[in-house]
Design a protein around this motif. Structure first.
Motif, short mmCIF file in Angstrom:
data_model
loop_
_atom_site.label_atom_id
_atom_site.label_comp_id
_atom_site.label_asym_id
_atom_site.label_seq_id
_atom_site.Cartn_x
_atom_site.Cartn_y
_atom_site.Cartn_z
N VAL A 261 0.84 -1.20 0.00
CA VAL A 261 0.00 0.00 0.00
C VAL A 261 0.88 1.26 0.00
CG1 VAL A 261 -1.93 -1.15 1.15
CG2 VAL A 261 -0.25 0.09 2.52
N GLU A 262 0.36 2.31 -0.65
CA GLU A 262 1.17 3.52 -0.86
C GLU A 262 1.65 4.13 0.46
OE1 GLU A 262 -0.29 6.71 -3.69
OE2 GLU A 262 0.23 7.89 -1.94
N ALA A 263 0.80 4.10 1.48
CA ALA A 263 1.18 4.72 2.76
C ALA A 263 2.46 4.10 3.30
CB ALA A 263 0.05 4.54 3.76
N PRO A 284 -7.99 -5.73 -0.37
CA PRO A 284 -8.10 -4.43 -1.05
C PRO A 284 -8.89 -3.41 -0.24
CG PRO A 284 -8.48 -6.20 -2.61
CD PRO A 284 -8.38 -6.85 -1.24
N GLY A 287 -6.78 -2.06 2.44
CA GLY A 287 -5.81 -1.17 1.80
C GLY A 287 -6.42 0.19 1.53
N ARG A 288 -7.68 0.17 1.15
CA ARG A 288 -8.40 1.41 0.89
C ARG A 288 -8.54 2.25 2.15
NH1 ARG A 288 -14.05 1.94 -0.21
NH2 ARG A 288 -14.05 3.93 -1.30
N ALA A 291 -5.43 3.99 2.80
CA ALA A 291 -5.30 5.15 1.90
C ALA A 291 -6.12 6.33 2.41
CB ALA A 291 -5.74 4.76 0.48
N GLN A 292 -7.31 6.03 2.97
CA GLN A 292 -8.14 7.12 3.51
C GLN A 292 -7.45 7.78 4.70
OE1 GLN A 292 -11.59 4.69 4.14
NE2 GLN A 292 -12.57 5.30 2.21
N ASP A 295 -4.57 9.93 3.56
CA ASP A 295 -5.09 11.13 2.90
C ASP A 295 -5.51 12.18 3.95
OD1 ASP A 295 -6.02 12.31 0.26
OD2 ASP A 295 -7.82 12.52 1.49
N PRO B 7 -6.47 -7.99 -8.18
CA PRO B 7 -5.98 -6.75 -7.58
C PRO B 7 -4.51 -6.54 -7.91
CG PRO B 7 -6.92 -8.23 -5.91
CD PRO B 7 -6.81 -9.01 -7.17
N GLY B 9 -2.78 -3.99 -5.94
CA GLY B 9 -2.58 -2.93 -4.94
C GLY B 9 -3.92 -2.36 -4.53
N GLU B 10 -3.90 -1.36 -3.61
CA GLU B 10 -5.16 -0.82 -3.11
C GLU B 10 -5.80 0.13 -4.10
OE1 GLU B 10 -2.35 0.64 -2.48
OE2 GLU B 10 -2.54 2.51 -1.33
N ALA B 11 -5.06 0.46 -5.17
CA ALA B 11 -5.57 1.44 -6.12
C ALA B 11 -5.40 0.96 -7.55
CB ALA B 11 -4.86 2.78 -5.91
N PRO B 60 -8.40 5.48 -4.95
CA PRO B 60 -9.03 4.57 -3.99
C PRO B 60 -9.99 5.28 -3.05
CG PRO B 60 -6.77 4.99 -3.34
CD PRO B 60 -6.97 5.69 -4.66
N LEU B 61 -9.94 6.62 -3.02
CA LEU B 61 -10.87 7.35 -2.16
C LEU B 61 -12.21 7.52 -2.86
CD1 LEU B 61 -8.48 10.15 -0.85
CD2 LEU B 61 -8.89 7.87 0.08
N HIS B 65 -12.55 -1.56 -5.46
CA HIS B 65 -12.15 -2.55 -6.46
C HIS B 65 -13.36 -3.18 -7.15
CE1 HIS B 65 -8.27 -2.23 -4.60
NE2 HIS B 65 -7.74 -3.04 -5.49
#
Lengths: 308, 227
Positions: A261-263, A284, A287-288, A291-292, A295, B7, B9-11, B60-61, B65
């Motif tokens: 995950v990007e974080a 997933p 993971g979302r 991300a929240q 952000d 998938p 990744g998360e995005a 992803p916000l 998916h």
């Protein structure tokens, strides 16, 4: 009206949020290795999130300012000083023409972000000032360079309260969304990915972070080249995973386990060679949620005025 | 048509439309990418088509998916309109050992002359199967079987810009100086990627590409360089 570079350490480059919409043409995104620190640096300076900052690897930067403006350093915890007097990271400070600013080596973490009010001015290429050396795009900063920036008299100087500053550790858990060829890896390989600790190799760079440990068994057979998402974990035939980062190639044919995950890539960007990582699987949707969370930190963490 | 959807990744999600490299699959890849580009949903970030798959990255916000997967399945099921934007590109090539260091090796391996390599290489109408490795680097298929040759065991550190090269049954033009393990048979004077000019895109996936043999004089006239 500029920052005159007197010395750099191993690597210093201009970065903004990176090139978007061009990966289908083979252009890497580029952009800051630690996006959160870059974005917060700009927020503290009241800049747009994509204003260009200087990504300074392992310190060693010395520069003379020729303009009255405000500056902020975020990211790695490296010693920052102006004319030899220490300054705090994550806090905006004023500088005057003739001041010498230094980000020394030592401290903790790898990459510091030096931002200036209004951002460094550079001509965008393909819509971005991000530096991708392999593509001859952007600016690798060298001693003698002059980075243009504007004069600024921002009234209120801001800082990020301590509790919101990303911590820099010697150990890190990387949350991985399994995907791609995950199921082509043997159960044993998948288990050893999560069970064993890995260490960051000194051969890592902005394209990918190599990690050492007991090698995994990569699935055999030919894999057709496919798009590589940020954070993808690919396993070449030698069994040593590579986590693909900002300057990664856009397509590639090694089997992949999924993507981090990007974080967590932000935190990985600050992990020094020899630092330890473990992987933990997340869905997933988990993971979302990560991300929240990141952000919110990037865009909503409250900033406070610096008390003089 | 969709073989698998996984998938990345998360995005990101990757859609697999086949498991062999062939014209029919790359056409499906082109159609899905083009339909998605055309639909341009607000959550879309990047589309990376390649051979048999399409990688889709998203905000992803803004979306999950599952909803992205449903959207992509919908595009495929509805045969959503994909503008037919494929073109045929003709590229001049100076086939010569002077600018193609491996021309003689390829000729010897095939048991033919360098001139015959040029003739066979320029006789085919290629298709762009993927773009990547470097900006504007298009993987073209498929090279005449007699010219197929595997990569060098040790890649060159710096392949000159414009080099026309073969690896197995693929061919490509190196858009900028880069390391590379393909066999070099000539050089194309056309500038495919210019970091200062920002002309993009040169190729789109699914485009057809023809090579036209030119002589040394023409090559130099078009701005080609010799070592």
């Amino acid at each position: 009206m500029s920052l005159r570079i007197l010395a750099t350490g191993p690597l210093a480059l201009l970065e903004d949020l990176g090139r978007s919409g061009l990966q289908w043409q083979g252009l890497a995104t580029g952009g800051p290795m630690d996006r959160t620190s870059h974005i917060l640096c700009n927020r503290l300076l009241q800049n747009a999130a994509d204003a260009a900052t200087l990504e300074v690897h392992f310190g060693g930067l010395e520069a003379e300012v020729t303009v009255a403006t405000t500056i902020c350093v975020t990211g790695a915890e490296l010693p920052v000083s102006v004319n030899g007097e220490p300054r705090s990271s994550w806090e905006v400070f004023k500088v005057s023409p003739g001041d010498r600013i230094a980000i020394a080596a030592g401290g903790r973490g790898c990459r510091a972000y030096l931002g200036v009010a209004g951002g460094f001015r550079a001509k965008p290429q393909f819509g971005s000032r991000a530096t991708v050396p392999r593509e001859q795009l952007g600016t690798i900063v060298k001693a003698g360079d002059v980075l243009p920036c504007e004069a600024s008299k921002r009234g209120v100087l801001l800082r990020l309260p301590r509790r919101f500053r990303p911590s820099i550790n010697r150990k890190l858990t990387l949350r991985l969304v399994p995907g791609y060829q995950y199921r082509a890896f043997s159960l044993r390989s998948r288990r050893s990915l999560y069970e064993r600790p890995w260490t960051v190799s000194a051969q890592s760079d902005r394209m990918g972070c190599r990690i050492d440990g007991s090698p995994l068994t990569a699935p055999t057979g030919a894999f057709i080249s496919e798009g590589i998402a940020s954070g993808s974990v690919q396993v070449p035939p030698d069994g040593r995973p590579i986590i693909l980062l900002q300057d990664r190639q856009t397509i590639g044919g090694y089997p992949k386990l999924g993507a981090v995950v990007e974080a967590d890539l932000d935190r990985l960007a600050q992990l020094v060679p020899g630092g330890e990582v473990v992987f933990a699987p997340v869905s997933p949707s988990q993971g979302r949620r990560v991300a929240q969370g990141v952000d919110r930190l990037r865009h909503l963490a409250p900033l406070e005025p610096v008390r003089c | 048509m969709i073989r698998a959807l996984r998938p990345a990744g998360e995005a990101a999600l990757i859609v697999y439309l086949g498991d062999t490299i062939c014209e029919a699959v790359v056409e499906d890849v082109r159609v899905l990418s083009s339909a998605l580009e055309h639909a341009a949903p607000a959550w879309l970030r990047e589309i990376i088509p390649s051979y048999t798959s399409v990688l889709v990255t998203f905000d992803p916000l803004a979306i999950e998916h599952r909803a992205v997967a449903a959207f992509l399945r919908g595009l495929v099921d509805r045969r959503a309109p994909a503008p037919s934007d494929s073109r045929t590109v003709t590229l001049p090539v100076y086939y010569s050992a002077e600018v193609g260091a491996d021309l003689e090796t390829v000729a010897a391996a095939a048991g033919i002359t360098g001139a015959e390599v040029a003739a066979r290489h320029s006789a085919i109408l290629y298709r762009v199967y993927a773009i990547g490795f470097a900006p504007g680097f298009a993987y073209l298929g498929s090279v005449d079987e007699s010219l197929a040759i595997s990569r060098h065991a040790t890649p060159r550190r710096a392949v000159p810009r414009g080099s026309v090269a073969i690896a197995d049954r693929q061919t490509a033009v190196y858009p900028l100086v880069s390391p590379g393990g393909w066999h070099l048979i000539g050089c194309c004077p056309t500038r495919l990627f210019d970091p200062t000019a920002e002309r993009l895109p040169f190729f789109r996936i699914g485009d057809r590409v023809r090579f036209e043999a030119i002589d040394r004089y023409e090559y130099l006239r078009l701005g080609g360089q010799v070592p």
